[in-house]
Every structure is written in C-alpha cells, then in structure tokens.
Design a protein around this motif. Structure first.
Motif, short mmCIF file in Angstrom:
data_model
loop_
_atom_site.label_atom_id
_atom_site.label_comp_id
_atom_site.label_asym_id
_atom_site.label_seq_id
_atom_site.Cartn_x
_atom_site.Cartn_y
_atom_site.Cartn_z
N CYS A 296 0.83 -1.21 0.00
CA CYS A 296 0.00 0.00 0.00
C CYS A 296 0.86 1.26 0.00
N GLN A 297 1.97 1.26 0.68
CA GLN A 297 2.87 2.41 0.66
C GLN A 297 3.49 2.60 -0.72
N LEU A 298 3.88 1.50 -1.36
CA LEU A 298 4.42 1.61 -2.72
C LEU A 298 3.36 2.13 -3.68
N GLY A 299 2.11 1.67 -3.52
CA GLY A 299 1.03 2.17 -4.38
C GLY A 299 0.85 3.67 -4.23
N PHE A 300 0.92 4.18 -3.00
CA PHE A 300 0.80 5.62 -2.78
C PHE A 300 1.97 6.37 -3.41
N GLN A 301 3.20 5.88 -3.23
CA GLN A 301 4.36 6.56 -3.79
C GLN A 301 4.32 6.58 -5.31
N VAL B 104 21.01 7.14 -11.78
CA VAL B 104 20.98 7.63 -10.41
C VAL B 104 19.68 8.40 -10.19
N ASN B 105 18.90 7.93 -9.22
CA ASN B 105 17.59 8.51 -8.95
C ASN B 105 16.76 8.52 -10.23
N ASP B 106 16.25 9.70 -10.62
CA ASP B 106 15.36 9.77 -11.78
C ASP B 106 16.09 10.17 -13.05
N GLU B 107 17.36 10.39 -13.00
CA GLU B 107 18.08 10.91 -14.16
C GLU B 107 19.16 9.92 -14.55
N LEU B 108 19.20 9.55 -15.84
CA LEU B 108 20.21 8.62 -16.34
C LEU B 108 21.40 9.42 -16.82
N THR B 109 22.55 9.25 -16.18
CA THR B 109 23.73 10.02 -16.51
C THR B 109 24.81 9.09 -17.01
N VAL B 110 25.38 9.39 -18.18
CA VAL B 110 26.48 8.61 -18.73
C VAL B 110 27.71 9.48 -18.72
N SER C 55 19.12 -0.04 -8.98
CA SER C 55 18.54 -0.59 -10.20
C SER C 55 19.63 -1.28 -10.98
N LYS C 56 19.25 -2.20 -11.85
CA LYS C 56 20.21 -2.95 -12.63
C LYS C 56 20.82 -2.06 -13.73
N GLN C 57 22.00 -2.44 -14.19
CA GLN C 57 22.68 -1.68 -15.22
C GLN C 57 21.89 -1.76 -16.52
N ALA C 58 21.75 -0.62 -17.17
CA ALA C 58 21.01 -0.58 -18.43
C ALA C 58 21.91 -1.02 -19.57
N ASP C 59 21.44 -1.93 -20.39
CA ASP C 59 22.20 -2.36 -21.56
C ASP C 59 22.17 -1.29 -22.65
N MET D 274 10.83 5.90 -14.36
CA MET D 274 10.08 6.75 -13.44
C MET D 274 10.07 6.19 -12.02
N PHE D 275 10.01 4.88 -11.87
CA PHE D 275 9.83 4.27 -10.55
C PHE D 275 11.09 3.58 -10.04
N ASP D 276 12.26 3.89 -10.64
CA ASP D 276 13.48 3.22 -10.20
C ASP D 276 13.83 3.55 -8.76
N ASN D 277 13.54 4.79 -8.32
CA ASN D 277 13.89 5.15 -6.96
C ASN D 277 12.82 4.73 -5.96
N ILE D 278 11.72 4.16 -6.42
CA ILE D 278 10.66 3.66 -5.54
C ILE D 278 10.74 2.14 -5.43
N LEU D 279 10.80 1.48 -6.58
CA LEU D 279 10.88 0.01 -6.60
C LEU D 279 12.35 -0.38 -6.60
N LYS D 280 12.98 -0.23 -5.45
CA LYS D 280 14.41 -0.47 -5.33
C LYS D 280 14.69 -1.95 -5.15
N ARG D 281 15.63 -2.43 -5.92
CA ARG D 281 16.03 -3.84 -5.82
C ARG D 281 17.30 -3.92 -4.97
N PRO D 282 17.31 -4.74 -3.92
CA PRO D 282 18.47 -4.78 -3.02
C PRO D 282 19.70 -5.34 -3.69
N SER D 283 20.85 -4.83 -3.28
CA SER D 283 22.13 -5.33 -3.77
C SER D 283 23.09 -5.40 -2.59
N VAL D 284 24.13 -6.20 -2.74
CA VAL D 284 25.11 -6.44 -1.68
C VAL D 284 26.45 -5.91 -2.15
#
Length: 659
Positions: free
Chosen positions: A96-101, A420-426, A480-484, A497-507
């Motif tokens: 529900c929190q993810l749906g709101f975000q 990084v966040n909402d902006e893709l920087t190369v 987020s995973k590296q973009a090909d 748009m949702f990369d900074n909300i639907l964060k995938r954990p990494s080690v």
C-alpha cells in the motif's frame, strides 16, 4: 475511504462486455439510438455514451478507472514477486505504501490518504483481484547462510561430484547400497496440533508437559531402497538405566552425552556397532552425511575405508533440499511424535511426559513415520536416486540471486554507467588518481531526463572525483540494474520513473584478495586427500597444544621465579626496617666489653621485670628495650609482652608507669 465489507453487493459493473460491444456497434451503424441500444442489450446508457464519445475506450473494464495504469500495476506486481523470490517479501502495508508513492510520482489525482502516505485496503483488494496470481502467505524462516549457499554453483558442483563418485563405485542402479544418516531432536514438551474450538474465542489452550522440555536426539539411517536401520537414541546424562531404555524399538542403540547432542565418540560407536553390522555384506556402500563436526574424524574415516564404505559430505547449509531424511522423513516424524504425545496425555491426565516415557512413545512414531515410502520419496526428491539433478528447482535457489557489487579494497572504484535517482547520466572515462574516491549522488529534480548513450568502449567507466570540499563524499549503492541500452521510447521513460521507488536490493562485497577458509562445497570424506588433510590438521592441532603447554609451563616458572625474587626483596626490606627500628643496648658494645667487669653496677643494668643482669646475657639472647615512661628502666624483649612486635616496642611503656 470506506473499507470493503464482506459479501457487499456492488452496484457497478453488472453489464456484460459482449453486450456493450454489440450495443456500441448497433449505434455506430445507426440501426438503434443510444437509449434503444442500452435498453435492448441491458447496458447503462451513460456508460455507452462515454464509449461512443471516445472518453473511455470500448475495451475498458466495467468499473471505474484504476489509479495506476495496467503497465504500472504490472511493474508493481513483478517487483512484489521478485522481492518474495529473493527472501524479502513485502507485507500488505508495504504494498500500500508503494502504491501511494507510485501514484504521487505520476502526478495524477488519487483518493489515497496523504497523511498516512499509503493506499487504502480497498485499493489492495482491487489490485489483488486484478492480479489473481498474488495472495497473502506466511513465509518460512530462511537463514542468511542457507540463502547464500543455495545457489546454482554449489548445487551443480554437488551433483557433478556425487555423479562422478556413484559412477566410479558403479552403484547408480543399486539403491540398497546408498544410505543417508542424520539426527533430529525431539523435546519432551511437544508442540500442540490445531484443534477445533468455538469460533471467536480469544484463548485456545492445549496441555503440555511443561514450559521447556529436555531434548532427546534420534539418529536415523535409511537406504534408497527404503530399508531403515535401528535408531540410535541419545539422552542427556552420564549413565543409562533399564527403565530409561524400556519399550524401545528392537535393536535400538542408546547413548548419553552432557547436552544430549551427538559427538564424535557417539557417532563412532554408532558407525561401528550399528551401521556396519546392519548394512549386510554388499560392497561398496555410499553413506551420505551432512558436515557436522561429529561425522568427520580420522577414526571413523579409517574404519570406513577398511570396510569399503565411502562417506560423502553434503555442502553446508543445503541439507533442507539435498538430504533425504530432512526432506521427507523428519517432518513426518515430528508431526507423528506430537500426536503420540497428545494421545499419551489424554490417556494419562494426571501425568507429564518424562524421559522414562520417551521410548514407549517413540516406538509408535518409528513404526509409522520411518517407513519405506518416506525413505524412497526422500531420495527421489533430492535427486540422489534415481540420479536427477533437476529435482532441485531454480525457485529453491532464487534467494541467492541478489545482485552483488564487488569492490576491490586496493584499487579505485570502477563503476559502470547506471541511472541515479530519476536521471540517467552517462559519464565518459577520465583519468583518476590512485586513491579511492567515493562519489555522492547529485541532487536531481522530479522531472525525468533521458540522455542518449554516448559512444564508449566496452570497458567499464571510471568516475573521476568532482571538485568538492576536503571532506570525503559517500556514494550510495545503485538500486537498479545496469542498463544495456537507453531508448527514448515511452516504455523506457515509464520504467525509469519508478526506479527510486521500486528499489532492488544489492550487496556490496569488498574483495581484499584473501582466500576464504570456509568450506563451501561437497566432499568425499574417505578420499586420500581429505584423510591427509585431517591428519595434517590433527598433527598441527597436537603441535599447537604442545606449544601451548610448553609456553604455559614457562610462564608458570617465570611467575614463580618473580614471586621468589619479590619475596626475597620483601624479606630484605623487612629485615632492614627492623634493624633500623631496633632500640636497645648495642651488642657491639657488649662484645667489646665482654672481658671487662663493670666497676660499679647501675640500676639500668638490671631488667625492670625479672631483675636479670645485662652483662650475664650471652651473645644472641634477647634484645633490651627501654621504657618510654617516667622510670626509663630497661627490659628484656620477652619480658615486655611484645615479643616480635617491633613497631609497638618503639613506644613501649612498662606496667609501673601505666599505673
């Protein structure tokens, strides 16, 4: 928003989609008016008008439009399933929190609670209805070690090594020569089963023997053909009695230990007295074990080699999927044991289960759960017999698929292009220094900026340091995973748009160049290599122990020598102090005048207590002390009553003066 009540009758969406499509086509063909088509086909007139005007698509669902689009909900659903598969499942509140975000990120109006910052339960119910593959489940606990070790590399290596060993022994088609042994613990305080009770009752209880019970270890062994060996029961204590072993299954072997757990000596006893005796004369034999320390000893390995028995050790923290008894036998054993304990307490309401009742209860469990079918199913489910590596599914290993970022502790940070966040920087490669530079994410706005990829080489990009203050900056790990590749299509914009909300954990794992000593693979314990390794470890351990004993003895000797020196110094100081504090007539003067007779006897030459004459004393007799009172007479040290108390003698006052 009003919550959904059970069995509530909905007023919307009662019309049929096919009827709506037919009415739409009839009005478009000018054969019927809107009112006539709505009445004839049983669809709402206003709903039909909205579809005719183009405000709503003809294929839209028979309900209000959802807050999130179908693509956005699909992305959220995929994220929920991915997080569950790697062991970080989301709760109802998390979803529900993810749906709101996500709704806030789109900028579209929504009815969600902005104070609590999460969507309502109504939205979650609708979301689950639109995605029926989702359901609320109670997960099982998965330790971090199991999550790491259950990975394709370890599992594939296990089956390769096991297959090679079985081929070499030529026993892939001989289930009676393949065995598995393992231990399980049974508590005298059982776990109650579910019972039927009054609906709505807040407290439902079931009688047990206590709060915390004594543990009893049972070692079981079975072959791939379904043959079970007699059990080995280990109690807590130091000695066995006939009342403790009564009513046990035939040929049961018993043992005791301080903790009721198996140790090296007990396992060796079981291996020699039970296993070798019960398996028959067919050779070779393969015994599959876990990596518990009690299973690995030089004596057991040598005995196994002498009897053509090969010990195979499973990879650590994988036995829940690779060990037959763990997979299909022990769960049934525990369930049957709990039922047997409940039946015992019902038959004996005034008693509790003690260690003397265990064997009688376990006898029924052994006959019901240690069955041929359970043993065969266990070997089949783990892929040992029939040999089938595909029995361990990929879904069992998904918890080990968390993205791992390796960081070399001796080299500068090398980072591939990442959003990084909402902006893709190369960023193109730039010369860097030898120091490790950590970069912090730059502040960006909420608007999405898509930058086309620049021509770069195949090597990863090295991000150079920005001109910042003297304090180091910290870069957060990418979520987020590296973009090909980067596309300017609407789908790419939607995903970013949702990369900074639907964060995938990494080690983040730091590689320092050191080789880990932890065992992470399966082993054949009876091989020459493992035996030599164990012998070297044993010899090294004995040498270390001997060295510890030698150093301990040296420390004790040094300590004793220091104590002796300290005591000698202390005695010397005390002696010097006494000599310094002594008062009295000098023996030296007595020695110089020993040949001279006094011309006249003085009162000071006689003891004030015993009237002893000073010059009659021989060398080495008592010292003389003068009274500090008014009489100033002299006394033998023994006559003062303070013999040996030099501190008090310096202030000696005779009884006459005290009176």
């Amino acid at each position: 928003m009003v919550g959904i009540t059970k069995n509530r009758v909905r007023k919307q969406g009662k019309w049929d989609s096919k009827s709506m499509l037919t009415a739409y086509e009839e009005v478009k063909a000018h054969r019927l008016t809107v009112r006539q088509a709505a009445k004839q086909y049983g669809v709402p007139r206003t709903t039909l008008q909205r579809r005719l005007s183009g405000k709503v698509d003809i294929a839209a669902r028979a309900s209000r439009p959802t807050v999130l689009t179908a693509a956005e909900e699909s992305e959220l659903k995929d994220y929920i399933l991915h997080m569950e598969s790697i062991g970080f499942g989301l709760t109802l509140k998390d979803v529900c929190q993810l749906g709101f975000q996500m709704a806030e990120k789109t900028g579209r109006p929504h009815p969600f609670n902005k104070e609590k910052k999460h969507a309502g339960f109504d939205w979650f119910c609708g979301f689950r209805e639109r995605h029926p593959e989702l359901s609320l489940r109670k997960p099982e606990g998965l330790s971090a070690a199991r999550a790491i070790m259950l990975n394709p590399n370890v599992i594939n290596g296990h089956f390769v090594k096991l297959g090679e060993l079985m081929d070499r022994l030529n026993i892939k088609d001989k289930p009676s020569q393949i065995y598995n042994a393992d231990e399980t613990g049974l508590s005298l305080v059982h776990t109650p089963s579910k019972v039927v009770s009054l609906k709505g009752k807040r407290t439902v209880q079931s009688k047990t023997s206590g709060d915390r019970g004594e543990n009893v270890t049972v070692l079981g062994c079975a072959s791939a053909s379904g043959h079970f060996l007699p059990p080995f029961i280990i109690f807590k204590g130091q000695r066995l009695s006939d009342s403790l072993t009564a009513n046990a299954p035939p040929n049961t072997l018993f043992g005791v230990s301080k903790s009721s757990f198996v140790d090296t000596d007990l396992f060796e006893t079981w291996f020699k007295k039970s296993f070798i005796k019960e398996i028959g004369s067919k050779r070779p034999v393969l015994l599959v074990l876990d990596g518990h320390a009690s299973h690995i000893s030089i004596t057991t390995i040598k005995t196994a080699r002498q009897n053509d028995i090969h010990l195979y050790c499973l990879p650590p923290h994988t036995t829940n999927h690779l060990q037959p008894l763990d997979k299909c036998v022990f769960k049934s054993v525990k369930a049957q044991y709990n039922r047997s304990c409940e039946a015992f307490l019902k038959k004996n309401p005034g008693k509790v289960i003690t260690r003397y009742d265990f064997c009688g209860i376990f006898k029924e469990v052994f006959y019901n759960s240690f069955s041929m079918g359970n043993a065969i199913s266990g070997f089949e489910a783990t892929g040992i017999y029939p040999f089938d590596p595909s029995k361990v599914k990929l879904e069992h290993m998904q918890a080990s698929t968390i993205e791992t970022v390796f960081v070399n502790a001796h080299e500068p940070t090398v980072i591939a292009p990442q959003p990084v966040n909402d902006e893709l920087t190369v960023i193109a490669p730039q010369p860097v220094n030898d120091e490790l530079t950590v970069i912090a994410p730059q502040p960006v706005n909420d608007e999405l900026t898509v930058i086309a990829p620049q021509p770069v080489n195949d090597e990863p990009t090295v991000i150079a340091p920005r001109p910042v203050d003297d304090e180091p900056t910290i870069m957060e790990p990418s979520t987020s995973k590296q973009a090909d590749h980067v596309s300017q299509s609407s789908d790419s914009v939607h995903v970013r748009m949702f990369d900074n909300i639907l964060k995938r954990p990494s080690v983040d794992k730091i590689f320092n160049g050191k080789k880990s000593r932890r065992i992470t693979k399966s082993r054949c314990l009876t091989s020459d290599e493992i035996l030599k390794e164990l012998q070297d470890k044993e010899k090294s351990k004995q040498d270390e122990e001997a060295e510890k004993i030698r150093k301990r003895e040296e420390r004790v000797a040094k300590r004793q020598e220091k104590e002796k020196e300290k005591k000698q110094k202390r005695d010397d100081r005390e002696k010097a102090k006494l000599e310094k504090q002594k008062k009295g007539k000098s023996k030296q003067s007595k020695k110089t005048n020993e040949n001279q007779e006094p011309t006249e006897q003085q009162p000071s030459d006689f003891c004030g207590h015993c009237d002893g004459y000073y010059w009659d004393d021989e060398e080495g007799d008592d010292d003389w002390w003068q009274c500090k009172g008014t009489c100033e007479l002299w006394f033998h040290e023994t006559c003062t009553g303070l013999y040996g108390k030099s501190t008090e003698l310096t202030q000696f006052v005779c009884n006459n003066c005290l009176d």
